[in-house]
Design an enzyme around this catalytic site. Structure first.
Site, mmCIF file in Angstrom:
data_model
loop_
_atom_site.group_PDB
_atom_site.id
_atom_site.type_symbol
_atom_site.label_atom_id
_atom_site.label_comp_id
_atom_site.label_asym_id
_atom_site.label_seq_id
_atom_site.Cartn_x
_atom_site.Cartn_y
_atom_site.Cartn_z
ATOM 1 N NE ARG A 1 8.168 0.784 2.879
ATOM 2 C CZ ARG A 1 7.030 0.263 3.354
ATOM 3 N NH1 ARG A 1 6.762 -1.004 3.173
ATOM 4 N NH2 ARG A 1 6.156 1.011 3.978
ATOM 5 N NE ARG B 1 -0.882 -2.173 3.392
ATOM 6 C CZ ARG B 1 -1.450 -3.347 3.094
ATOM 7 N NH1 ARG B 1 -2.706 -3.398 2.786
ATOM 8 N NH2 ARG B 1 -0.739 -4.450 3.167
ATOM 9 C CB THR B 2 3.964 2.400 1.584
ATOM 10 O OG1 THR B 2 3.468 2.056 2.873
ATOM 11 C CG2 THR B 2 4.712 3.702 1.670
ATOM 12 C CE LYS C 1 25.501 -3.387 -15.000
ATOM 13 N NZ LYS C 1 25.602 -2.287 -15.975
ATOM 14 C CG HIS D 1 6.092 4.150 7.680
ATOM 15 N ND1 HIS D 1 6.079 4.880 6.513
ATOM 16 C CD2 HIS D 1 5.389 3.008 7.424
ATOM 17 C CE1 HIS D 1 5.408 4.197 5.589
ATOM 18 N NE2 HIS D 1 4.988 3.068 6.115
HETATM 19 C C1 NCD Z 1 3.775 -0.844 7.768
HETATM 20 C C2 NCD Z 1 5.251 -0.760 7.485
HETATM 21 O O1 NCD Z 1 5.685 -1.048 6.386
HETATM 22 O O2 NCD Z 1 5.944 -0.381 8.415
HETATM 23 N N1 NCD Z 1 2.993 -1.021 6.620
HETATM 24 C C3 NCD Z 1 2.664 0.061 5.855
HETATM 25 O O3 NCD Z 1 3.508 0.826 5.435
HETATM 26 N N2 NCD Z 1 1.373 0.298 5.672
HETATM 27 C C4 NCD Z 1 3.443 -1.812 8.838
HETATM 28 C C5 NCD Z 1 3.942 -3.211 8.725
HETATM 29 O O4 NCD Z 1 4.537 -3.615 7.738
HETATM 30 O O5 NCD Z 1 3.701 -3.930 9.687
#
Ligand code: NCD
Length: 331
Positions: free
Chosen positions: A112, A62-63, A91, A145
């Site tokens: 991420r 979802r992110t 590489k 996050h």
């Molecule tokens: C969370 C994350 O990635 O930290 N998920 C998200 O971004 N919606 C929570 C998780 O993975 O538990």
């Protein structure tokens, strides 16, 4: 911040309450614009001259999709790397050089990574180059996050809009609080509000770490830690459930050896909750949140998920400097 440096979104510690309230206001406007074709076309024209890189080297559903959708809403063209083994990192190129490369082609990097502090490091090093671009942290290991925390605040503000807002509320955070980046960032944002209390409920081995405790002690927020779960459920205005973060186990089977089943929210618990309690979860979920709860009006996690797209669009307009255009049209 130095005015010739871009605005980065790196950690929840950098925000303040006026900023959060402003992002929530932008989010409301974007949601309303998105309801009509004219509004949508207006939004799509705002950043049609911009490109973004989605660099996600840690799993994400979802992110990733909400950032990609946010870019689409604003007309931003995106490129993506979701697996560094398909890039020149294979590489032997360093991740630092890869990110510097992206900055040659795009106007925004959304990243991420499993490495705590890496986004900050990249932002600082790009700031020293002739072409600094803004970095948005979409999750940095067990560390932070920040955009999830902003969408959580937006969801809470909307849920409490007829009951006095976030001030004065009691929040329960449940699960793997030691390695959960969502609860870390959200707790820091809640500390910007008045008379807020957090009850951290977890198995003893998953308690919040010393660094977060220290930051929270410095703020005005009250918090308690408890191994109780059922006992405290009736006191919560909102419950934030989280899953066990076993991808960060340092020893094989580490998480499996801890019994977390006492910290699962089941359908049978619903009768213990306040009648307007807000149930949230950043998702993905496992057994800690019963699917049967989904149809209860207090379950807000699917709405929370969708709010992620709007709040991320709002954050991007701010980072790329078109936020004032969102507020311009009479809605
Ligand atoms: C969370 C994350 O990635 O930290 N998920 C998200 O971004 N919606 C929570 C998780 O993975 O538990």
């Amino acid at each position: 911040m130095n005015s010739d440096k871009p605005l980065h979104i790196l950690k929840a510690d950098h925000f303040d309450r006026p900023f959060l309230e402003y992002i929530c206001k932008l989010t409301d406007h974007i949601r309303r614009l998105d309801k009509t074709k004219d509004g949508l076309m207006y939004l799509r024209g705002l950043l049609a001259h911009r490109r973004a890189m989605l660099y996600f080297t840690q799993p994400s559903t979802r992110t990733f999709l909400s950032f990609q959708s946010a870019c689409q809403i604003l007309g931003i063209a995106t490129s993506e790397i979701r697996d560094s083994s398909t890039s020149s990192e294979r590489k032997g190129e360093s991740a630092e050089d890869s990110l510097r490369t992206f900055s040659s082609y795009v106007d925004l990097i959304i990243m991420r990574t499993p490495i705590p502090g890496f986004c900050d490091k990249i932002a600082a090093s790009l700031d020293e180059t002739p072409r600094p671009v803004p970095i948005i942290n979409a999750g940095s290991g067990p560390d932070q996050h920040p955009t999830q925390a902003v969408l959580d605040i937006y969801t809470l503000m909307r849920s409490f809009r007829t009951s006095g807002g976030i001030d004065g509320k009691t929040f329960m955070m449940v699960g793997d609080l030691k390695r959960g980046r969502t609860i870390r960032s959200l707790s820091l944002l809640l500390s910007y509000f008045d008379d807020v209390k957090i009850i951290f409920s977890s198995p003893p081995l998953y308690r919040i770490d010393a660094a977060l405790k220290d930051k929270l002690h410095r703020g005005k927020l009250k918090f308690v830690e408890t191994a109780d779960f059922e006992e405290v459920l009736p006191t919560a205005d909102a419950i934030y459930m989280t899953r066990v973060q076993d991808e960060y186990d340092t020893v094989k089977g580490e998480s499996a050896a801890i019994d977390s089943s006492k910290y699962h929210l089941n359908y049978e618990h619903l009768s213990l909750l306040k009648k307007d309690c807000v149930i949230m979860h950043p998702l993905p979920r496992r057994g800690e949140l019963d699917q049967k709860i989904d149809s209860d009006p207090r379950a807000k996690y699917w709405r929370q998920e969708r709010n992620g797209m709007w709040t991320r669009a709002a954050l991007i307009t701010k980072v790329l400097g078109v936020d004032e255009h969102i507020l311009l049209p009479e809605l």
